[in-house]
Design a protein around this motif. Structure first.
Motif, mmCIF file in Angstrom:
data_model
loop_
_atom_site.group_PDB
_atom_site.id
_atom_site.type_symbol
_atom_site.label_atom_id
_atom_site.label_comp_id
_atom_site.label_asym_id
_atom_site.label_seq_id
_atom_site.Cartn_x
_atom_site.Cartn_y
_atom_site.Cartn_z
ATOM 1 N N VAL A 138 1.016 3.462 -3.069
ATOM 2 C CA VAL A 138 -0.265 4.047 -3.463
ATOM 3 C C VAL A 138 -0.401 5.467 -2.942
ATOM 4 O O VAL A 138 -1.028 6.319 -3.570
ATOM 5 N N ARG A 156 -9.741 -5.168 -10.939
ATOM 6 C CA ARG A 156 -10.060 -4.083 -10.017
ATOM 7 C C ARG A 156 -11.437 -3.506 -10.330
ATOM 8 O O ARG A 156 -12.253 -3.307 -9.430
ATOM 9 N N THR A 190 -4.553 -5.297 -3.318
ATOM 10 C CA THR A 190 -3.185 -5.749 -3.540
ATOM 11 C C THR A 190 -3.182 -7.267 -3.738
ATOM 12 O O THR A 190 -4.221 -7.901 -3.809
ATOM 13 N N VAL A 240 -7.633 -0.208 -0.969
ATOM 14 C CA VAL A 240 -6.407 -0.572 -1.678
ATOM 15 C C VAL A 240 -6.429 -2.073 -1.942
ATOM 16 O O VAL A 240 -6.431 -2.887 -1.016
ATOM 17 N N THR A 267 -7.294 -2.398 3.259
ATOM 18 C CA THR A 267 -6.614 -3.167 2.231
ATOM 19 C C THR A 267 -7.349 -4.489 2.032
ATOM 20 O O THR A 267 -7.863 -5.083 2.981
ATOM 21 N N SER A 312 0.810 -1.219 0.000
ATOM 22 C CA SER A 312 0.000 0.000 0.000
ATOM 23 C C SER A 312 0.840 1.265 0.000
ATOM 24 O O SER A 312 0.374 2.327 -0.433
ATOM 25 N N THR A 325 -8.652 1.023 -5.544
ATOM 26 C CA THR A 325 -7.435 1.411 -6.242
ATOM 27 C C THR A 325 -6.385 0.326 -6.084
ATOM 28 O O THR A 325 -6.489 -0.528 -5.190
ATOM 29 N N THR A 326 -5.386 0.338 -6.930
ATOM 30 C CA THR A 326 -4.276 -0.604 -6.857
ATOM 31 C C THR A 326 -2.968 0.149 -7.032
ATOM 32 O O THR A 326 -2.949 1.257 -7.576
ATOM 33 N N PRO A 327 -1.850 -0.422 -6.595
ATOM 34 C CA PRO A 327 -0.559 0.205 -6.879
ATOM 35 C C PRO A 327 -0.328 0.293 -8.388
ATOM 36 O O PRO A 327 -0.817 -0.546 -9.148
#
Length: 354
Positions: free
Chosen positions: A154, A310, A300, A298, A168, A151, A328-330
């Motif tokens: 991000v 996603r 992952t 987040v 997460t 995370s 959201t994602t990295p």
């Protein structure tokens, strides 16, 4: 032997007076190391797998690792962390050998401070700790949860994740995990082995066989590549018996096999999050529950690299909860954990916390 995914040059930072901050992700699918080089952070990636073969000249058993194992021996490549290490001493030995070879091949300096990403809520942690400590001995070591490490990228270029409150969801190969991090503190941690990313590979294999009435079999390496969008569905067409239909129909069979497997995974993951994790969080604190649902979640884990996952998860979870959920994602899911761990290592060295 190992694939280097990101490298600006062949030059490696040598051993100096100051320890080198290194991040390590020892994962079920990939192992990643991140370290400073030429005023930037460079990463090296390898599949966490091995395969053995018999040397025809000496008769001895030999091992190959990483991409080489997966590509040359797709029928028996072994992903060591996709089952319990504690129950299999032979697997633990292979895992140790893999990590020792990875550290040697990638020249992790003996004078380094290594932060490694560890499973957040997994009973393999003690075994993994021991293997890591034995395999990269002589270096300063510390471990932080994988979800937190993943995370960190991000939330900017520093360690802002430790100052935030967020949720997460780690979609790993062996577990589905969820947790709220409140300035680094874990709240309502949840983990289940009933939703496993590695099962999607098996579903794809089964779907392809059923869709072709048993005429085509693909190995797990190929199934994983389809799942992650790393192999185009056109590539499998030569394996099909063309008398059964057109090339377009054959491509459609593979695409549908992959899509159906991913849809099944998303449905099962959303069911667990909506009906198990979130009620647990509500019972812990309704205020925290209300707060984190208006913040981006987040996503992952190994499944975060799957194209479109996603968006599919966000849509299904929003529908299930009847509210707008943002996921959201990295930017680079594969290397995020190692990069986050490397930042932690750098901060620990700066503050003298080691």
């Amino acid at each position: 032997m190992f694939e280097e995914s990101t490298s600006a040059s062949e030059k490696r930072r040598g051993v100096g007076d100051d320890p080198t901050p290194v991040g390590l992700k020892f994962g079920s699918v990939r192992t990643v190391v991140a370290r400073p080089e030429d005023d930037a952070v460079q990463t090296t990636v390898a599949l966490t797998c091995s395969a053995t073969y018999q040397d025809p000249l000496t008769g001895k058993r030999r091992a190959v690792y990483g991409e080489r194992a997966a590509n040359e021996y797709p029928d028996r490549a072994q992903f060591m962390l996709q089952s319990e290490l504690a129950e299999d001493n032979e697997r633990a030995t292979v895992t140790r050998s893999f990590l020792e070879t990875f550290a040697q091949t990638n020249d992790i300096p003996p004078n380094s401070a290594v932060v490694y990403a560890i499973p957040s809520f997994d009973d393999r942690r003690t075994t993994l700790d021991a293997i890591i400590e034995e395999s990269i001995s002589g270096r300063l070591l510390d471990g932080y949860s994988t979800a937190m490490c993943e995370s960190i990228p991000v939330f900017g270029s520093d360690l802002d994740a430790f100052d935030r409150i967020f949720t997460t969801i780690k979609m790993g190969s062996t577990n589905l995990e969820a947790c709220v991090y409140r300035r680094g503190e874990q709240l309502a941690p949840f983990s289940t082995g009933s939703v496993r990313g590695c099962e999607v590979d098996r579903w794809i294999i089964n779907n392809v066989e059923e869709g072709t009435q048993g005429r085509v079999h693909i190995d797990r390496t190929t199934a994983r590549e389809y799942k992650e969008g790393r192999t185009n569905c056109d590539d499998i067409q030569p394996l099909f018996d063309d008398t059964t239909g057109s090339g377009a129909a054959q491509k459609s069979t593979v695409e549908r096999s992959v899509t159906d497997a991913i849809d099944r995974y998303v449905k099962e993951a959303v069911d667990e999050i909506a009906n198990e994790f979130l009620p647990r969080l509500v019972s812990r604190s309704i205020k925290i529950y209300k707060r984190v649902l208006v913040e981006p979640i987040v996503l992952t884990g190994d499944m975060a690299v799957v194209p479109g996952l996603r968006e599919a998860f966000e849509d299904r979870l929003s529908s299930e909860l009847q509210r707008n959920i943002v996921v959201t994602t990295p930017a680079e899911p594969i290397t995020a954990a190692a990069r986050g761990a490397q930042r932690i290592a750098g901060r620990l060295l700066e503050t003298g916390a080691y």
